[in-house]
Design a protein around this motif. Structure first.
Motif, PDB file in Angstrom:
ATOM      1  N   ILE B 240       6.717   1.954   0.462  1.00  0.00           N
ATOM      2  CA  ILE B 240       8.080   1.567   0.019  1.00  0.00           C
ATOM      3  C   ILE B 240       8.627   2.628  -0.936  1.00  0.00           C
ATOM      4  CG2 ILE B 240       9.321  -0.140  -1.386  1.00  0.00           C
ATOM      5  CD1 ILE B 240       7.585  -2.261   0.035  1.00  0.00           C
ATOM      6  N   PRO B 241       9.814   3.156  -0.633  1.00  0.00           N
ATOM      7  CA  PRO B 241      10.344   4.274  -1.419  1.00  0.00           C
ATOM      8  C   PRO B 241      10.855   3.833  -2.787  1.00  0.00           C
ATOM      9  CG  PRO B 241      11.919   3.614   0.277  1.00  0.00           C
ATOM     10  CD  PRO B 241      10.695   2.790   0.500  1.00  0.00           C
ATOM     11  N   LEU B 242      10.293   4.437  -3.831  1.00  0.00           N
ATOM     12  CA  LEU B 242      10.727   4.147  -5.203  1.00  0.00           C
ATOM     13  C   LEU B 242      11.421   5.378  -5.780  1.00  0.00           C
ATOM     14  CD1 LEU B 242       7.503   2.409  -6.639  1.00  0.00           C
ATOM     15  CD2 LEU B 242       9.467   1.349  -5.473  1.00  0.00           C
ATOM     16  N   SER B 243      12.407   5.165  -6.618  1.00  0.00           N
ATOM     17  CA  SER B 243      13.064   6.293  -7.283  1.00  0.00           C
ATOM     18  C   SER B 243      12.215   6.764  -8.460  1.00  0.00           C
ATOM     19  CB  SER B 243      14.449   5.879  -7.782  1.00  0.00           C
ATOM     20  OG  SER B 243      14.325   4.939  -8.835  1.00  0.00           O
ATOM     21  N   ASP B 244      12.456   8.008  -8.891  1.00  0.00           N
ATOM     22  CA  ASP B 244      11.784   8.506 -10.097  1.00  0.00           C
ATOM     23  C   ASP B 244      12.130   7.626 -11.289  1.00  0.00           C
ATOM     24  OD1 ASP B 244      10.769  10.519  -8.545  1.00  0.00           O
ATOM     25  OD2 ASP B 244      12.238  12.033  -9.191  1.00  0.00           O
TER      26      ASP B 244
END
Lengths: 316, 316
Positions: B240-244
């Motif tokens: 699942i793509p997480l932001s910095d």
């Protein structure tokens, strides 16, 4: 903010050309006609009104705007609030009983089903939300229709005759009956279950120069059509069509005709037609447009001063 | 009536085929896509929330439903209540001052103007009504879009990969910041001013088998897509793509990923694409559909039990 200030601010937002400057009853998107009405409990209807009639009227008023565009109903979107049941005090013997809200929602849906079936307007979508207990219900219906020719409100020409379908004043008399005055069921039904003039609108749309529905009162709506068209309009109070039931209830005096012409909720169609042209649906000729501005009233030729209120003025 | 009972009753009304059984995010009318959302004060937003952000979010959530259909916005209808000012007690020194409602309406309109301009969605129409003082505002926006290919929510095929655009969890972290937790403006903005993925939706629509927006939480929405498609879906939490910004705020633990995947309000696009096919917009592959039913979760191969809540469950 007042409604006038708010509308001015909304008109300053990016507007779709089909919004017609937000000065008509419905928007256009190609052949599609769109209109939307919101009812607020305690403002547009009373908490004690029969919920099925509230639903019917919400559908009918939207479809009446489609009728004024000569549109065939395509479908409706419903935005409906489900009010949470009030929490009963601890030990309350009524706890566990169905809440009054339950019955209201079911009765609303029954009236909605009646109206949607009667006028062949299926559900397209919408939204259901929950509302705090005790908050007034706010119900929105958006109707979509299909029209090849959608006459504007603003197209009347000098010399055109002003016509109206059906009879005027029945709903106003029905409102008094709803408030407890004795009177026949027929007039009460005109108020509670108005009939949008869809067939008449479809027949008239290709031939009229301007058309709108009578929602706030014949005189105020005729004045609006004249103003939108940049014209003056003269109306003969003696020509305004009254039903037998209305005459039996209110009489046929000048005052009774004036009451009918300013009462609103008729949902008949008001239209401008070239002189000497016969309308394609049953209607009564009640006036004439001319260059100039404003509304002039007479009674079979005798000049009349305008009543103090021409109809229902929206505070919202 | 519960929302489920109400929806079942509405489904028993005459439905337009374009309503898709009221089981999708938007209705279809030829190329036209229609969606509508209602916000209730105290339910969907708090009285103290910035009014401009309430307006932005109302537009953004509607346009996100259009994005999920690959639609280009055509216009919106706004149904807005103007709350009457409370009558001040006699002799109140504040009488005559502008009411707080005045400022709310103006700030709402400013946020509305921002959103409508940003996303090129002009006003088509609507209704303005008056609301009793102290009643919670109920605001409806209906959005119309144009789409050549509108993918359904229900079209995923066994073997398809599950993809999601952008990053997940930012709005959830932003909500905590709105509630007073310290954190960066970027995450707060993801919550307050979400960006509907219109361009991505338009690029993806012709190639995907199913698409919807992530509004209630990645896991619950993926489960809904699988259920609508009659399939099972397996999601890799590690993918699942997480932001910095999210990682800096919440960490990159399993718990942090689980929180992101169940938080909702992301308004990213979730879609099913044939295996080995590359998406036409930037996206991350997070799972796979298979025959069967239900949602299975793993963390880079290690089986996980499902969290107690997969996302936001509508009471309404």
């Amino acid at each position: 903010m007042t409604e006038a200030d708010f509308l001015a601010a909304v008109r300053a937002l990016p507007l779709h050309p089909g919004a017609l400057g937000l000065r008509d009853d419905a928007a256009r998107l190609g052949r599609l006609v769109l209109t939307s009405d919101t009812l607020v409990e305690g403002v547009h209807y009373l908490a004690g009104d029969p919920p099925g009639d509230v639903a019917w009227k919400l559908v009918a008023t939207n479809l009446s705007d489609l009728a004024a565009k000569g549109a065939v109903p395509v479908g409706v979107m419903l935005n409906y609030p489900l009010r949470r049941a009030a929490v009963p005090p601890p030990g309350d013997a009524t706890a566990g009983e169905a809440s009054p809200s339950e019955g209201w929602d079911s009765a609303f849906l029954a009236g909605l089903a009646d109206a949607l079936t009667t006028f062949a307007a299926p559900i397209l979508g919408g939204d259901t939300v929950s509302l705090p207990a005790h908050a007034p219900r706010v119900i929105t219906l958006t109707a979509l229709g299909d029209a090849a020719h959608a006459p504007p409100r603003s197209g009347a020409q000098a010399g055109d005759a002003l016509w109206v379908t059906g009879t005027i004043g029945d709903a106003g008399a029905g409102l008094a009956i709803a408030h407890g005055q004795p009177g026949p069921a027929e007039l009460l039904a005109a108020y509670r279950r108005p009939q949008p003039q869809l067939a008449a609108g479809q027949a008239l749309a290709p031939q009229v120069h301007a058309m709108m529905d009578v929602s706030d009162g014949l005189l105020i709506d005729a004045q609006r059509m004249a103003a939108a068209s940049g014209l003056a309009v003269t109306i003969d109070l003696a020509a305004i069509p009254l039903s037998d039931a209305y005459r039996a209830q209110a009489g046929d005096t000048r005052a009774a005709r004036c009451a009918a012409a300013t009462a609103g909720d008729d949902y008949q169609l008001l239209f401008a037609l070239a002189p000497h042209r016969a309308p394609a649906a049953p209607a009564t000729r009640i006036g004439v447009f001319a260059s100039g501005a404003g509304l002039t009233l007479h009674d079979a030729g005798a000049p009349l001063s305008l009543p103090g209120a021409l109809g229902y003025q929206h505070a919202g």
